[in-house]
Motif scaffolding. Structure first.
Motif, mmCIF file in Angstrom:
data_model
loop_
_atom_site.group_PDB
_atom_site.id
_atom_site.type_symbol
_atom_site.label_atom_id
_atom_site.label_comp_id
_atom_site.label_asym_id
_atom_site.label_seq_id
_atom_site.Cartn_x
_atom_site.Cartn_y
_atom_site.Cartn_z
ATOM 1 N N ILE A 19 0.372 2.556 -2.890
ATOM 2 C CA ILE A 19 1.733 2.338 -2.373
ATOM 3 C C ILE A 19 1.838 0.935 -1.780
ATOM 4 C CG2 ILE A 19 3.399 3.091 -0.614
ATOM 5 C CD1 ILE A 19 2.213 5.944 -0.966
ATOM 6 N N PHE A 20 0.795 0.545 -1.046
ATOM 7 C CA PHE A 20 0.818 -0.784 -0.440
ATOM 8 C C PHE A 20 0.831 -1.868 -1.524
ATOM 9 C CE2 PHE A 20 -1.672 -4.505 0.828
ATOM 10 C CZ PHE A 20 -0.854 -4.987 1.825
ATOM 11 N N ALA A 21 -0.026 -1.700 -2.519
ATOM 12 C CA ALA A 21 -0.092 -2.708 -3.597
ATOM 13 C C ALA A 21 1.265 -2.823 -4.295
ATOM 14 C CB ALA A 21 -1.179 -2.327 -4.598
ATOM 15 N N ALA A 22 1.886 -1.662 -4.571
ATOM 16 C CA ALA A 22 3.194 -1.675 -5.241
ATOM 17 C C ALA A 22 4.242 -2.357 -4.353
ATOM 18 C CB ALA A 22 3.626 -0.247 -5.561
ATOM 19 N N SER A 23 4.183 -2.065 -3.056
ATOM 20 C CA SER A 23 5.173 -2.647 -2.128
ATOM 21 C C SER A 23 5.036 -4.171 -2.060
ATOM 22 C CB SER A 23 4.987 -2.059 -0.722
ATOM 23 O OG SER A 23 5.085 -0.661 -0.766
ATOM 24 N N VAL A 24 3.793 -4.637 -1.949
ATOM 25 C CA VAL A 24 3.567 -6.081 -1.836
ATOM 26 C C VAL A 24 3.975 -6.804 -3.128
ATOM 27 C CG1 VAL A 24 1.754 -7.838 -1.613
ATOM 28 C CG2 VAL A 24 1.837 -5.930 -0.027
ATOM 29 N N CYS A 25 3.638 -6.190 -4.259
ATOM 30 C CA CYS A 25 4.050 -6.781 -5.545
ATOM 31 C C CYS A 25 5.584 -6.838 -5.618
ATOM 32 C CB CYS A 25 3.528 -5.965 -6.718
ATOM 33 S SG CYS A 25 1.762 -6.086 -6.927
ATOM 34 N N GLN A 26 6.212 -5.762 -5.155
ATOM 35 C CA GLN A 26 7.679 -5.726 -5.159
ATOM 36 C C GLN A 26 8.246 -6.856 -4.292
ATOM 37 O OE1 GLN A 26 11.221 -3.051 -3.292
ATOM 38 N NE2 GLN A 26 9.243 -3.161 -2.402
ATOM 39 N N PHE A 27 7.649 -7.072 -3.123
ATOM 40 C CA PHE A 27 8.149 -8.134 -2.238
ATOM 41 C C PHE A 27 8.041 -9.489 -2.942
ATOM 42 C CE2 PHE A 27 6.617 -5.464 1.619
ATOM 43 C CZ PHE A 27 7.714 -4.645 1.483
ATOM 44 N N GLY A 28 6.909 -9.689 -3.605
ATOM 45 C CA GLY A 28 6.700 -10.948 -4.315
ATOM 46 C C GLY A 28 7.729 -11.137 -5.425
ATOM 47 N N PHE A 64 4.381 -20.243 5.049
ATOM 48 C CA PHE A 64 5.050 -18.945 4.857
ATOM 49 C C PHE A 64 4.176 -17.998 4.033
ATOM 50 C CE2 PHE A 64 9.424 -21.060 5.407
ATOM 51 C CZ PHE A 64 9.535 -20.601 6.708
ATOM 52 N N LEU A 65 3.559 -18.549 2.990
ATOM 53 C CA LEU A 65 2.717 -17.694 2.130
ATOM 54 C C LEU A 65 1.532 -17.152 2.924
ATOM 55 C CD1 LEU A 65 2.672 -19.661 -1.267
ATOM 56 C CD2 LEU A 65 3.887 -17.545 -0.743
ATOM 57 N N ALA A 66 0.914 -18.029 3.726
ATOM 58 C CA ALA A 66 -0.250 -17.604 4.507
ATOM 59 C C ALA A 66 0.160 -16.571 5.560
ATOM 60 C CB ALA A 66 -0.890 -18.815 5.177
ATOM 61 N N LEU A 67 1.286 -16.831 6.237
ATOM 62 C CA LEU A 67 1.744 -15.877 7.250
ATOM 63 C C LEU A 67 2.119 -14.539 6.626
ATOM 64 C CD1 LEU A 67 3.940 -18.079 9.637
ATOM 65 C CD2 LEU A 67 1.730 -17.023 10.124
ATOM 66 N N GLY A 68 2.772 -14.601 5.471
ATOM 67 C CA GLY A 68 3.146 -13.371 4.757
ATOM 68 C C GLY A 68 1.905 -12.567 4.379
ATOM 69 N N ALA A 69 0.860 -13.265 3.923
ATOM 70 C CA ALA A 69 -0.381 -12.583 3.547
ATOM 71 C C ALA A 69 -1.025 -11.944 4.780
ATOM 72 C CB ALA A 69 -1.335 -13.570 2.885
ATOM 73 N N LEU A 70 -0.991 -12.665 5.891
ATOM 74 C CA LEU A 70 -1.573 -12.151 7.136
ATOM 75 C C LEU A 70 -0.815 -10.900 7.610
ATOM 76 C CD1 LEU A 70 -3.643 -12.745 9.450
ATOM 77 C CD2 LEU A 70 -1.789 -13.939 10.612
ATOM 78 N N LEU A 71 0.506 -10.981 7.567
ATOM 79 C CA LEU A 71 1.326 -9.831 7.983
ATOM 80 C C LEU A 71 1.086 -8.633 7.066
ATOM 81 C CD1 LEU A 71 4.709 -11.684 8.697
ATOM 82 C CD2 LEU A 71 3.132 -10.757 10.387
ATOM 83 N N SER A 72 0.940 -8.913 5.775
ATOM 84 C CA SER A 72 0.685 -7.833 4.814
ATOM 85 C C SER A 72 -0.663 -7.179 5.091
ATOM 86 C CB SER A 72 0.710 -8.369 3.384
ATOM 87 O OG SER A 72 2.001 -8.837 3.085
ATOM 88 N N ALA A 73 -1.646 -8.004 5.425
ATOM 89 C CA ALA A 73 -2.979 -7.454 5.737
ATOM 90 C C ALA A 73 -2.876 -6.539 6.964
ATOM 91 C CB ALA A 73 -3.973 -8.585 5.983
ATOM 92 N N CYS A 74 -2.105 -6.957 7.955
ATOM 93 C CA CYS A 74 -1.912 -6.129 9.155
ATOM 94 C C CYS A 74 -1.199 -4.827 8.771
ATOM 95 C CB CYS A 74 -1.083 -6.868 10.208
ATOM 96 S SG CYS A 74 -1.913 -8.302 10.865
ATOM 97 N N SER A 75 -0.206 -4.942 7.889
ATOM 98 C CA SER A 75 0.525 -3.746 7.447
ATOM 99 C C SER A 75 -0.425 -2.758 6.786
ATOM 100 C CB SER A 75 1.622 -4.110 6.444
ATOM 101 O OG SER A 75 2.559 -4.946 7.028
ATOM 102 N N TYR A 76 -1.306 -3.262 5.938
ATOM 103 C CA TYR A 76 -2.227 -2.365 5.242
ATOM 104 C C TYR A 76 -3.192 -1.690 6.219
ATOM 105 C CZ TYR A 76 -5.656 -0.398 2.140
ATOM 106 O OH TYR A 76 -6.502 0.498 1.511
ATOM 107 N N ALA A 77 -3.653 -2.485 7.207
ATOM 108 C CA ALA A 77 -4.574 -1.922 8.203
ATOM 109 C C ALA A 77 -3.926 -0.721 8.914
ATOM 110 C CB ALA A 77 -4.971 -2.988 9.213
ATOM 111 N N LEU A 78 -2.617 -0.795 9.129
ATOM 112 C CA LEU A 78 -1.912 0.315 9.786
ATOM 113 C C LEU A 78 -1.543 1.409 8.789
ATOM 114 C CD1 LEU A 78 0.487 -1.741 12.066
ATOM 115 C CD2 LEU A 78 -1.422 -0.347 12.832
ATOM 116 N N LEU A 79 -1.093 0.986 7.622
ATOM 117 C CA LEU A 79 -0.590 1.940 6.620
ATOM 118 C C LEU A 79 -1.679 2.887 6.127
ATOM 119 C CD1 LEU A 79 2.156 2.355 4.988
ATOM 120 C CD2 LEU A 79 0.938 1.264 3.118
ATOM 121 N N ARG A 80 -2.903 2.410 6.027
ATOM 122 C CA ARG A 80 -3.975 3.229 5.456
ATOM 123 C C ARG A 80 -4.289 4.455 6.299
ATOM 124 N NH1 ARG A 80 -9.025 1.702 7.664
ATOM 125 N NH2 ARG A 80 -10.120 2.432 5.827
ATOM 126 N N ARG A 81 -3.802 4.475 7.550
ATOM 127 C CA ARG A 81 -3.994 5.669 8.385
ATOM 128 C C ARG A 81 -2.655 6.245 8.846
ATOM 129 N NH1 ARG A 81 -8.286 8.341 7.700
ATOM 130 N NH2 ARG A 81 -8.069 9.309 9.732
#
Lengths: 235, 289
Positions: free
Chosen positions: A84-93, A214-231
């Motif tokens: 779900i996370f991978a699909a969401s991030v691809c969608q954002f891109g 922006f790309l780096a910050l977006g990647a960082l925010l996405s990584a944080c999202s995944y850390a939370l989303l996985r649980r």
């Protein structure tokens, strides 16, 4: 079966109509404004330059809905959180690139037709080529989308009350920070901040630097999202 | 097929334990009834099977594979939920199409045929359907999937008597066509009792009973008659409860039925499943014995 492909199709397909309606409303409103200006002043000129800001708000809403609605639906369809996370991030891109391309093409066209119309990118960095404008917009949209997605994932994990408390706390900190900006931020740090935003104090403009930021910050925010989303649980 | 194994699972919501060290196995090729009173932990267990929730302790396995965040296990199970997890703005025909994309074993023509059979208008959005038709849409999805394990959480919620009967028939047909495991969590015990081969009874987050329905039907009984004669007949087994009305007494038992003496005024009746579960959970809650 790899569910990433149908998951990506799904998250994109359910937003397709919303994107169409958004552009329809946005350009109808813009057309109406131009018409009114023409009627009252007798010349065709744009006084409304908020196209990209409206698009940024829209991608933010998409970021929110991607968690609030798609997460539940995709879990029901047997997808794992990683998928779900991978699909969401691809969608954002994809969405960021698509909307940046549309906005760049249309705003560049409007600028040629009505020189008073200036893009947000043009206001900040001066009117430049369409490619760099589009890249900057895509990166900015991706960042906004990722930020809103993270915010709503945090809300999903901590609950509404804690999230509101966190939001108010963050806002208060921001107000204090801005109030004492001149006192707490050393001149060197301010210069560095302007430099990464592509406006070095020495003069000149480097619009690709904020793209990378922006790309780096977006990647960082996405990584944080995944850390939370996985649980994150779904009730 | 190794079935579904729930091993020592504990799930807490704050200080409240919805499931406490629960261990239970659902074998392949059976229809199970997952029963229990409100708050017993049925929906929490289904949430764990569906990968919507995480266990605090223990683990769930589907055919030997961990059920949590495991794509392989996800392909073997489908959980029809009481809550609505579908996009409410999508039309029913689109919901079917999307399910077919996610689950290659989804029988799309069968879903269309079932929708037609129950009068479900596929051109309507999910949000525009009545509660009963929303339930039937979810049932059609579950019944059109060819997966080894299908779980139904309150499947007949909002359905009228005719539609409930139709669902039970469709479920049996699907089960006869292909061996698989169905788990039904329902409060309408008597109605669904005819389908169930085995029941799993949860109470306060723990396993209270797991038994074949036939065995329970054979062993659960009540004795009614004059108090002294009833007392004399009480042989063995597990006493579930006792009621007195004037000189008459009724006792509820789970165990081998005693042979009543010739000419006895005591009447032995089989105990309906619903009553048995009420007695069992009352016994646990109130310590009646």
């Amino acid at each position: 079966m790899n569910p990433l492909k149908p998951a990506l199709w799904y998250v994109c397909a359910v937003k397709r109509r919303a994107v169409g309606i958004f552009y329809l409303i946005q350009y109808a409103a813009f057309g109406l404004v131009c018409l009114l200006v023409a009627l009252f002043t007798g010349r065709v000129a744009a006084t409304y330059n908020g196209m990209e800001a409206a698009s940024a708000a829209f991608v933010g809403v998409v970021g929110v809905l991607t968690f609030q609605e798609d997460f539940r639906a995709l879990l029901q369809q047997g997808c794992t959180r990683r998928c779900i996370f991978a699909a969401s991030v691809c969608q954002f891109g994809l969405l960021a690139c698509f909307m940046a391309a549309v906005d760049t093409a249309l705003t560049q066209l409007l600028h040629r037709l009505m020189p008073t119309f200036v893009t947000v990118f043009g206001l900040l960095y001066g009117q430049r080529g369409a490619l760099v404008n589009g890249l900057w917009l895509a990166a900015a949209y991706w960042f906004v989308c990722s930020l809103c997605y993270l915010a709503v994932v945090v809300r999903g994990r901590v609950g509404k009350t804690t999230f509101l408390a966190l939001g108010v706390g963050a806002l208060a900190l921001l107000v204090v920070f801005v109030t004492f900006l001149r006192l707490v931020v050393p001149r060197a740090a301010a210069r560095a901040a302007l430099t990464v935003l592509g406006l070095p104090p020495g003069g000149g403009v480097h619009p690709l630097t904020p793209v990378l930021l922006f790309l780096a910050l977006g990647a960082l925010l996405s990584a944080c999202s995944y850390a939370l989303l996985r649980r994150t649980e779904c009730f | 097929m190794r079935g579904i194994e729930v091993r020592g699972v504990t799930k807490r919501y704050g200080s409240h334990a919805a499931l406490q060290n629960l261990s239970v196995t659902f074998d392949f090729g059976k229809i199970y009834g997952l029963l229990g009173r409100n708050g017993a932990g049925k929906s929490t267990l289904i949430g764990l099977l569906a990968n919507r929730l995480f266990p605090d302790e223990g683990a769930v396995f589907i055919d030997g594979q961990p059920a949590t965040e495991n794509g392989g296990a996800r392909e073997r199970i489908f959980c029809m939920s009481e809550a609505d997890f579908y996009d409410k703005d999508l039309k029913i025909q689109d919901q079917f199409r999307w399910t077919a994309r996610f689950y290659p074993t989804f029988d799309l023509p069968r879903a269309h045929a079932l929708a037609k059979q129950v009068g479900l208008n596929e051109t309507r959005r999910f949000s525009a359907l009545s509660k009963g038709y929303q339930s039937f849409f979810k049932l059609i999805v579950a019944l059109s999937l060819d997966l080894p394990y299908v779980v139904f959480d309150e499947p007949v919620l909002g359905l009228d008597a005719a539609h409930r009967d139709l669902f039970y028939r469709l479920l049996l047909e699907a089960f006869q066509q292909k061996e698989r495991t169905y788990i039904l969590a329902s409060h309408l015990i008597e109605e669904a009792a005819g389908l169930m081969e085995e029941v799993v009874l949860l109470h306060r987050g723990a396993l209270l009973l797991q038994e074949e329905v036939e065995t329970l039907r054979r062993q659960a009984y009540r004795l009614t008659g004059p108090a002294a004669e009833v007392e004399a007949c009480c042989a063995g087994g597990r006493l579930l409860g006792r009621q007195s009305l004037g000189g008459l007494q009724t006792v509820y038992y789970l165990g081998e039925k005693p042979a009543l003496p010739v000419g006895s005024r005591v009447q032995a009746d089989p105990l309906p499943l619903q009553e048995l579960f009420i007695k069992l959970t009352e016994e646990e809650s109130e310590g009646v014995a």
